[in-house]
Write a protein that holds these residues in place. Sequence first.
Motif, PDB file in Angstrom:
ATOM      1  N   LEU A  95      -1.687   0.593  -7.526  1.00 43.12           N
ATOM      2  CA  LEU A  95      -1.017   0.314  -6.266  1.00 43.12           C
ATOM      3  C   LEU A  95       0.375  -0.250  -6.523  1.00 43.12           C
ATOM      4  O   LEU A  95       0.567  -1.081  -7.407  1.00 43.12           O
ATOM      5  CB  LEU A  95      -1.809  -0.703  -5.450  1.00 43.12           C
ATOM      6  CG  LEU A  95      -2.730  -0.159  -4.369  1.00 43.12           C
ATOM      7  CD1 LEU A  95      -3.847   0.658  -4.993  1.00 43.12           C
ATOM      8  CD2 LEU A  95      -3.291  -1.286  -3.530  1.00 43.12           C
ATOM      9  N   LEU A 108      -6.452  -6.467   3.894  1.00 40.99           N
ATOM     10  CA  LEU A 108      -6.176  -5.092   4.294  1.00 40.99           C
ATOM     11  C   LEU A 108      -6.327  -4.935   5.796  1.00 40.99           C
ATOM     12  O   LEU A 108      -7.343  -5.306   6.384  1.00 40.99           O
ATOM     13  CB  LEU A 108      -7.120  -4.127   3.587  1.00 40.99           C
ATOM     14  CG  LEU A 108      -6.927  -2.646   3.959  1.00 40.99           C
ATOM     15  CD1 LEU A 108      -5.601  -2.129   3.401  1.00 40.99           C
ATOM     16  CD2 LEU A 108      -8.082  -1.791   3.462  1.00 40.99           C
ATOM     17  N   PHE A 155       3.426  -2.212  -4.472  1.00 40.64           N
ATOM     18  CA  PHE A 155       3.667  -2.966  -3.251  1.00 40.64           C
ATOM     19  C   PHE A 155       5.160  -3.042  -2.946  1.00 40.64           C
ATOM     20  O   PHE A 155       6.003  -3.102  -3.856  1.00 40.64           O
ATOM     21  CB  PHE A 155       3.138  -4.400  -3.388  1.00 40.64           C
ATOM     22  CG  PHE A 155       1.648  -4.527  -3.250  1.00 40.64           C
ATOM     23  CD1 PHE A 155       0.815  -4.286  -4.331  1.00 40.64           C
ATOM     24  CD2 PHE A 155       1.081  -4.892  -2.036  1.00 40.64           C
ATOM     25  CE1 PHE A 155      -0.567  -4.405  -4.216  1.00 40.64           C
ATOM     26  CE2 PHE A 155      -0.298  -5.024  -1.910  1.00 40.64           C
ATOM     27  CZ  PHE A 155      -1.113  -4.777  -2.993  1.00 40.64           C
ATOM     28  N   GLY A 156       5.466  -3.103  -1.649  1.00 40.57           N
ATOM     29  CA  GLY A 156       6.806  -3.417  -1.204  1.00 40.57           C
ATOM     30  C   GLY A 156       6.995  -4.929  -1.137  1.00 40.57           C
ATOM     31  O   GLY A 156       6.083  -5.691  -1.455  1.00 40.57           O
ATOM     32  N   LEU A 172       2.656  -6.649   4.203  1.00 36.16           N
ATOM     33  CA  LEU A 172       2.934  -5.919   2.966  1.00 36.16           C
ATOM     34  C   LEU A 172       2.473  -4.477   3.082  1.00 36.16           C
ATOM     35  O   LEU A 172       1.378  -4.203   3.558  1.00 36.16           O
ATOM     36  CB  LEU A 172       2.213  -6.567   1.787  1.00 36.16           C
ATOM     37  CG  LEU A 172       2.639  -7.972   1.390  1.00 36.16           C
ATOM     38  CD1 LEU A 172       1.607  -8.586   0.458  1.00 36.16           C
ATOM     39  CD2 LEU A 172       3.995  -7.950   0.719  1.00 36.16           C
ATOM     40  N   GLN A 174      -5.789   1.581   5.896  1.00 38.92           N
ATOM     41  CA  GLN A 174      -5.506   2.474   4.781  1.00 38.92           C
ATOM     42  C   GLN A 174      -5.410   3.902   5.306  1.00 38.92           C
ATOM     43  O   GLN A 174      -6.278   4.360   6.044  1.00 38.92           O
ATOM     44  CB  GLN A 174      -6.615   2.400   3.725  1.00 38.92           C
ATOM     45  CG  GLN A 174      -6.426   3.397   2.572  1.00 38.92           C
ATOM     46  CD  GLN A 174      -7.626   3.468   1.631  1.00 38.92           C
ATOM     47  OE1 GLN A 174      -8.469   2.579   1.618  1.00 38.92           O
ATOM     48  NE2 GLN A 174      -7.690   4.537   0.845  1.00 38.92           N
ATOM     49  N   ARG A 198      -2.848   8.743  -5.030  1.00 38.94           N
ATOM     50  CA  ARG A 198      -4.027   9.293  -4.368  1.00 38.94           C
ATOM     51  C   ARG A 198      -5.145   8.280  -4.536  1.00 38.94           C
ATOM     52  O   ARG A 198      -5.010   7.342  -5.314  1.00 38.94           O
ATOM     53  CB  ARG A 198      -4.425  10.620  -5.020  1.00 38.94           C
ATOM     54  CG  ARG A 198      -4.650  10.527  -6.529  1.00 38.94           C
ATOM     55  CD  ARG A 198      -4.977  11.882  -7.147  1.00 38.94           C
ATOM     56  NE  ARG A 198      -5.113  11.771  -8.590  1.00 38.94           N
ATOM     57  CZ  ARG A 198      -4.101  11.913  -9.431  1.00 38.94           C
ATOM     58  NH1 ARG A 198      -2.894  12.171  -8.974  1.00 38.94           N
ATOM     59  NH2 ARG A 198      -4.290  11.819 -10.735  1.00 38.94           N
ATOM     60  N   PRO A 199      -6.229   8.434  -3.816  1.00 35.80           N
ATOM     61  CA  PRO A 199      -7.361   7.539  -4.046  1.00 35.80           C
ATOM     62  C   PRO A 199      -7.926   7.784  -5.433  1.00 35.80           C
ATOM     63  O   PRO A 199      -7.824   8.866  -5.973  1.00 35.80           O
ATOM     64  CB  PRO A 199      -8.366   7.952  -2.963  1.00 35.80           C
ATOM     65  CG  PRO A 199      -7.608   8.760  -2.002  1.00 35.80           C
ATOM     66  CD  PRO A 199      -6.490   9.398  -2.763  1.00 35.80           C
ATOM     67  N   SER A 208      -0.173   4.450  -3.269  1.00 35.19           N
ATOM     68  CA  SER A 208      -0.656   4.980  -4.544  1.00 35.19           C
ATOM     69  C   SER A 208      -0.627   6.498  -4.458  1.00 35.19           C
ATOM     70  O   SER A 208      -0.621   7.070  -3.364  1.00 35.19           O
ATOM     71  CB  SER A 208      -2.062   4.472  -4.877  1.00 35.19           C
ATOM     72  OG  SER A 208      -2.997   4.916  -3.927  1.00 35.19           O
ATOM     73  N   VAL A 217      -8.356   6.046   6.686  1.00 34.40           N
ATOM     74  CA  VAL A 217      -9.559   5.908   5.865  1.00 34.40           C
ATOM     75  C   VAL A 217     -10.334   4.657   6.244  1.00 34.40           C
ATOM     76  O   VAL A 217     -11.560   4.665   6.331  1.00 34.40           O
ATOM     77  CB  VAL A 217      -9.188   5.872   4.364  1.00 34.40           C
ATOM     78  CG1 VAL A 217     -10.419   5.587   3.510  1.00 34.40           C
ATOM     79  CG2 VAL A 217      -8.516   7.168   3.944  1.00 34.40           C
ATOM     80  N   ASP A 218      -9.595   3.565   6.490  1.00 30.95           N
ATOM     81  CA  ASP A 218     -10.242   2.277   6.789  1.00 30.95           C
ATOM     82  C   ASP A 218      -9.340   1.476   7.697  1.00 30.95           C
ATOM     83  O   ASP A 218      -8.203   1.163   7.315  1.00 30.95           O
ATOM     84  CB  ASP A 218     -10.527   1.512   5.485  1.00 30.95           C
ATOM     85  CG  ASP A 218     -11.287   0.203   5.700  1.00 30.95           C
ATOM     86  OD1 ASP A 218     -11.697  -0.417   4.694  1.00 30.95           O
ATOM     87  OD2 ASP A 218     -11.484  -0.205   6.863  1.00 30.95           O
ATOM     88  N   TYR A 249      -1.153   1.727   2.436  1.00 31.97           N
ATOM     89  CA  TYR A 249      -1.913   0.572   2.905  1.00 31.97           C
ATOM     90  C   TYR A 249      -0.979  -0.412   3.613  1.00 31.97           C
ATOM     91  O   TYR A 249       0.160  -0.602   3.194  1.00 31.97           O
ATOM     92  CB  TYR A 249      -2.555  -0.183   1.740  1.00 31.97           C
ATOM     93  CG  TYR A 249      -3.250   0.678   0.704  1.00 31.97           C
ATOM     94  CD1 TYR A 249      -2.519   1.376  -0.254  1.00 31.97           C
ATOM     95  CD2 TYR A 249      -4.638   0.763   0.656  1.00 31.97           C
ATOM     96  CE1 TYR A 249      -3.146   2.159  -1.212  1.00 31.97           C
ATOM     97  CE2 TYR A 249      -5.280   1.533  -0.309  1.00 31.97           C
ATOM     98  CZ  TYR A 249      -4.523   2.224  -1.236  1.00 31.97           C
ATOM     99  OH  TYR A 249      -5.152   2.990  -2.194  1.00 31.97           O
ATOM    100  N   PRO A 267      -3.546 -11.572   0.541  1.00 33.70           N
ATOM    101  CA  PRO A 267      -3.410 -10.467   1.488  1.00 33.70           C
ATOM    102  C   PRO A 267      -4.763  -9.936   1.954  1.00 33.70           C
ATOM    103  O   PRO A 267      -5.742  -9.956   1.197  1.00 33.70           O
ATOM    104  CB  PRO A 267      -2.666  -9.401   0.665  1.00 33.70           C
ATOM    105  CG  PRO A 267      -1.985 -10.160  -0.430  1.00 33.70           C
ATOM    106  CD  PRO A 267      -2.898 -11.299  -0.749  1.00 33.70           C
ATOM    107  N   TYR A 306      -1.158  -4.517   4.484  1.00 32.87           N
ATOM    108  CA  TYR A 306      -1.864  -5.773   4.278  1.00 32.87           C
ATOM    109  C   TYR A 306      -1.163  -6.877   5.086  1.00 32.87           C
ATOM    110  O   TYR A 306       0.051  -6.896   5.220  1.00 32.87           O
ATOM    111  CB  TYR A 306      -1.857  -6.179   2.802  1.00 32.87           C
ATOM    112  CG  TYR A 306      -2.868  -5.464   1.939  1.00 32.87           C
ATOM    113  CD1 TYR A 306      -2.603  -4.213   1.409  1.00 32.87           C
ATOM    114  CD2 TYR A 306      -4.093  -6.055   1.642  1.00 32.87           C
ATOM    115  CE1 TYR A 306      -3.528  -3.558   0.611  1.00 32.87           C
ATOM    116  CE2 TYR A 306      -5.030  -5.410   0.842  1.00 32.87           C
ATOM    117  CZ  TYR A 306      -4.736  -4.162   0.335  1.00 32.87           C
ATOM    118  OH  TYR A 306      -5.664  -3.514  -0.456  1.00 32.87           O
TER     119      TYR A 306
END
Lengths: 115, 117
Positions: free
Chosen positions: A104, A45, A106-107, A91, A48, A97-98, A95, A55-56, A33, A43, A35
């Motif tokens: 999740l 999105l 994050f970096g 950001l 994804q 997988r869904p 993950s 996906v999105d 993802y 944040p 963000y």
Amino acid sequence: EAGVAQSPRYKIIEKRQSVAFWCNPISGHATLYWYQQILGQGPKLLIQFQNNGVVDDSQLPKDRFSAERLKGVDSTLKIQPAKLEDSAVYLCASSRRPGDNEKLFFGSGTQLSVL
Amino acid sequence: AQTVTQSQPEMSVQEAETVTLSCTYDTSESDYYLFWYKQPPSRQMILVIRQEAYKQQNATENRFSVNFQKAAKSFSLKISDSQLGDAAMYFCAYRTSTQGGSEKLVFGKGTKLTVNP
């Protein structure tokens, strides 16, 4: 395990210039993802990926933003040309997988300042 | 569209005391997930606690607990025995039950928590 790696940590550019951010997710994580976090907000999105497919991307400003995830591992997010309102922290998260039970990670993000 | 509201831009608490951060959300869905994330100055979002909407029991993680009121669409975070390391931005977030689709997290604007020694 190693976390989500992002670079650069900071970037300062002038408006109308181009910029790219890089993300290396946790090994084996299929979902990635991006963000955008504007100062004083939570944040939002942008896009994804599931492996190397999108996906999105419904909130990605496609006239100036692009993202890719070649080979389903690393990802780059590009802005061309940048506007003042693009100043934000970008950001990356991943993950395994869904799924409802997937956590999740994050970096630490890239802070972009557009002057 | 789902929205998440955090009405407290800033909160402060004395070390070892208890503080509650508020969050309300708006949704027409019956199945979803709620989260509290902590963001220290390092900028890395860290999951504090999560709640499944179908569970009536409030989630608890050590010193962190939630008060989930589904009918009122309220999801507050209680931090007990506050420590200096708890100082950070706290974000409430909502996510639809995925079922193979988008896993977009919708975040509130955050609450800045200060812990006073």
